[in-house]
Design a protein around this motif. Structure first.
Motif, short mmCIF file in Angstrom:
data_model
loop_
_atom_site.label_atom_id
_atom_site.label_comp_id
_atom_site.label_asym_id
_atom_site.label_seq_id
_atom_site.Cartn_x
_atom_site.Cartn_y
_atom_site.Cartn_z
N PRO A 1 0.81 -1.22 0.00
CA PRO A 1 0.00 0.00 0.00
C PRO A 1 0.84 1.27 0.00
N GLY A 2 0.32 2.28 -0.69
CA GLY A 2 0.95 3.59 -0.72
C GLY A 2 -0.04 4.68 -0.40
N GLY A 3 0.38 5.91 -0.56
CA GLY A 3 -0.42 7.05 -0.14
C GLY A 3 -1.70 7.27 -0.90
N PHE A 4 -1.83 6.70 -2.10
CA PHE A 4 -3.06 6.91 -2.87
C PHE A 4 -4.20 6.01 -2.40
N GLY A 5 -3.89 4.94 -1.67
CA GLY A 5 -4.92 4.19 -0.96
C GLY A 5 -5.68 3.14 -1.71
N ALA A 6 -5.12 2.59 -2.79
CA ALA A 6 -5.86 1.59 -3.57
C ALA A 6 -6.14 0.33 -2.77
N TYR A 7 -5.17 -0.11 -1.96
CA TYR A 7 -5.38 -1.32 -1.17
C TYR A 7 -6.55 -1.12 -0.20
N ARG A 8 -6.53 0.00 0.47
CA ARG A 8 -7.60 0.32 1.43
C ARG A 8 -8.95 0.43 0.72
N ASP A 9 -8.99 1.13 -0.40
CA ASP A 9 -10.26 1.31 -1.12
C ASP A 9 -10.76 -0.01 -1.69
N GLY A 10 -9.84 -0.85 -2.15
CA GLY A 10 -10.25 -2.14 -2.69
C GLY A 10 -10.91 -3.01 -1.64
N GLN A 11 -10.32 -3.04 -0.46
CA GLN A 11 -10.91 -3.81 0.63
C GLN A 11 -12.27 -3.26 1.02
N GLU A 12 -12.38 -1.94 1.02
CA GLU A 12 -13.65 -1.32 1.43
C GLU A 12 -14.78 -1.64 0.45
N ILE A 13 -14.53 -1.46 -0.84
CA ILE A 13 -15.62 -1.67 -1.79
C ILE A 13 -15.97 -3.15 -1.89
N TYR A 14 -15.00 -4.02 -1.72
CA TYR A 14 -15.30 -5.45 -1.71
C TYR A 14 -16.25 -5.78 -0.56
N GLY A 15 -16.01 -5.18 0.58
CA GLY A 15 -16.88 -5.44 1.73
C GLY A 15 -18.25 -4.81 1.61
N ARG A 16 -18.32 -3.65 0.99
CA ARG A 16 -19.57 -2.89 0.96
C ARG A 16 -20.48 -3.25 -0.21
N ALA A 17 -19.94 -3.72 -1.31
CA ALA A 17 -20.75 -3.96 -2.51
C ALA A 17 -21.87 -4.95 -2.26
N ALA A 18 -23.04 -4.64 -2.80
CA ALA A 18 -24.19 -5.54 -2.68
C ALA A 18 -24.08 -6.74 -3.61
N SER A 19 -23.10 -6.74 -4.49
CA SER A 19 -22.93 -7.84 -5.45
C SER A 19 -22.85 -9.19 -4.74
N LYS A 20 -23.62 -10.14 -5.23
CA LYS A 20 -23.54 -11.49 -4.70
C LYS A 20 -22.36 -12.25 -5.30
N ASP A 21 -21.97 -11.85 -6.49
CA ASP A 21 -20.81 -12.44 -7.17
C ASP A 21 -19.69 -11.40 -7.15
N LYS A 22 -18.86 -11.45 -6.13
CA LYS A 22 -17.77 -10.48 -6.03
C LYS A 22 -16.48 -11.16 -5.60
N HIS A 23 -15.37 -10.60 -6.08
CA HIS A 23 -14.08 -11.22 -5.86
C HIS A 23 -13.04 -10.12 -5.60
N ILE A 24 -12.11 -10.40 -4.69
CA ILE A 24 -10.98 -9.50 -4.51
C ILE A 24 -9.71 -10.31 -4.69
N VAL A 25 -8.80 -9.76 -5.48
CA VAL A 25 -7.52 -10.39 -5.78
C VAL A 25 -6.43 -9.49 -5.21
N VAL A 26 -5.67 -9.98 -4.25
CA VAL A 26 -4.56 -9.23 -3.66
C VAL A 26 -3.27 -9.85 -4.15
N LEU A 27 -2.55 -9.13 -5.00
CA LEU A 27 -1.32 -9.65 -5.58
C LEU A 27 -0.14 -9.38 -4.65
N GLU A 28 0.60 -10.41 -4.34
CA GLU A 28 1.71 -10.29 -3.40
C GLU A 28 2.87 -9.49 -3.99
N ASN A 29 3.50 -8.71 -3.11
CA ASN A 29 4.69 -7.95 -3.47
C ASN A 29 4.46 -7.08 -4.71
#
Length: 307
Positions: free
Chosen positions: A251-279
């Motif tokens: 993660p860096g100052g622009f916050g993509a990691y944080r925002d990705g986790q947030e929208i994944y948790g909040r989305a009403a989508s029943k078919d949703k996926h989050i991919v966290v790429l290492e390093n």
């Protein structure tokens, strides 16, 4: 690839876009289509078209990468305005154009965005129901970033300054333009900047992918809308399409990691996926073959299953 102009029927200018076609394209057939949205202060030749657009076209999709209003080759004055509400309308106009093309299947249109384009794609999908699937690549909620890092965590003071500057410009003062990215990686380091996203931005925009319209800047007096906007507003209710979120774990100052986790948790989508790429960092997902390849390994089958 074909370059086209799309009439923005709500305003008085055209939207510029590149259409990427699949191998062996036949205009008598009907194809699934994907709208690809570029990062903040960027253009269609940076990541959305030349990387993800081209790759998805190779997989059988018609992909249209467009320049937002006031940016790139699209119309709109003054230049370099970053206005989320107008941007969401740009997405609709691009879809309006797609559904006039005989070779596009109107029931199989998806959307993908990179960085701020990912946040815009998510927001647009909530009310643009012609989008049947959504993918965000290192997506950033530009409203959240505008209230935090881009205003030094003092949004009220920033809004007051924007108001004064807008008044001055209305009276004839020179337009003030904010530059989001340092002129060089070396200069940024000499200035004491250590944030991985800022240094990554300098490397990408100043070294790896220099384009005439990749200006990474915005008119200061017109940024108030961004401060009061939120890409994820009502996601719990309105974001129901299949969703794919791809982020890096550095993660860096622009916050993509944080925002990705947030929208994944909040989305009403029943078919949703989050991919966290290492390093993997934010800007590596713009154009670096390894991270981009890993993202596409997930995004391509996602779109094929849902479009």
């Amino acid at each position: 690839m074909k370059t086209v102009t799309i009439r923005n029927r709500d305003m008085y200018w055209d939207i510029a876009a590149d259409i990427h076609f699949p191998p062996g394209f036949d205009e008598n057939k009907r194809y699934p289509a994907i709208v690809s949205a570029h990062p903040i202060g960027s253009c269609k030749e940076q990541s959305s078209g030349n990387v993800y657009g081209a790759a998805l076209a190779q997989e059988g999709f018609v992909v249209i990468a467009f320049d937002r209003s006031f940016q790139g080759d699209s119309g709109g004055e003054p230049r370099r305005i970053e206005d989320p509400t107008l941007t969401v309308e740009d997405f609709r106009h691009v879809v309006d154009y797609l559904v006039t093309l005989s070779y596009v299947d109107e029931e199989r249109i998806g959307v993908l965005g990179i960085c701020g384009g990912g946040g815009y794609a998510i927001n647009a999908s909530m009310t643009e129901r012609r989008f049947k699937a959504v993918a965000s690549i290192t997506g950033v909620n530009f409203g959240r970033l505008s209230r935090e890092g881009f205003t030094n965590y003092d949004p009220i003071a920033a809004l007051e300054a924007m108001a004064k500057q807008r008044t001055a410009e209305a009276r004839g003062a020179q337009v003030q333009v904010d530059v989001f990215v340092p002129a060089s990686v070396e200069g940024a380091k000499q200035a004491g900047i250590t944030d991985i996203d800022v240094l990554g931005a300098a490397d990408y925009y100043r070294n790896r992918c220099v384009k005439p319209h990749g200006e990474t800047s915005a008119v200061f007096s017109h940024r108030a809308v961004s401060v009061g906007w939120d890409a994820f507003h009502l996601a719990e209710v309105l974001l129901t399409q299949p969703l794919m979120v791809v982020v890096g774990d550095r993660p860096g100052g622009f916050g993509a990691y944080r925002d990705g986790q947030e929208i994944y948790g909040r989305a009403a989508s029943k078919d949703k996926h989050i991919v966290v790429l290492e390093n993997t960092s934010h800007y590596e997902l713009y154009d670096q073959p390894g991270p981009v390849g890993k993202a596409l390994e997930k995004v391509v089958p996602f779109f094929k299953a849902n479009l």
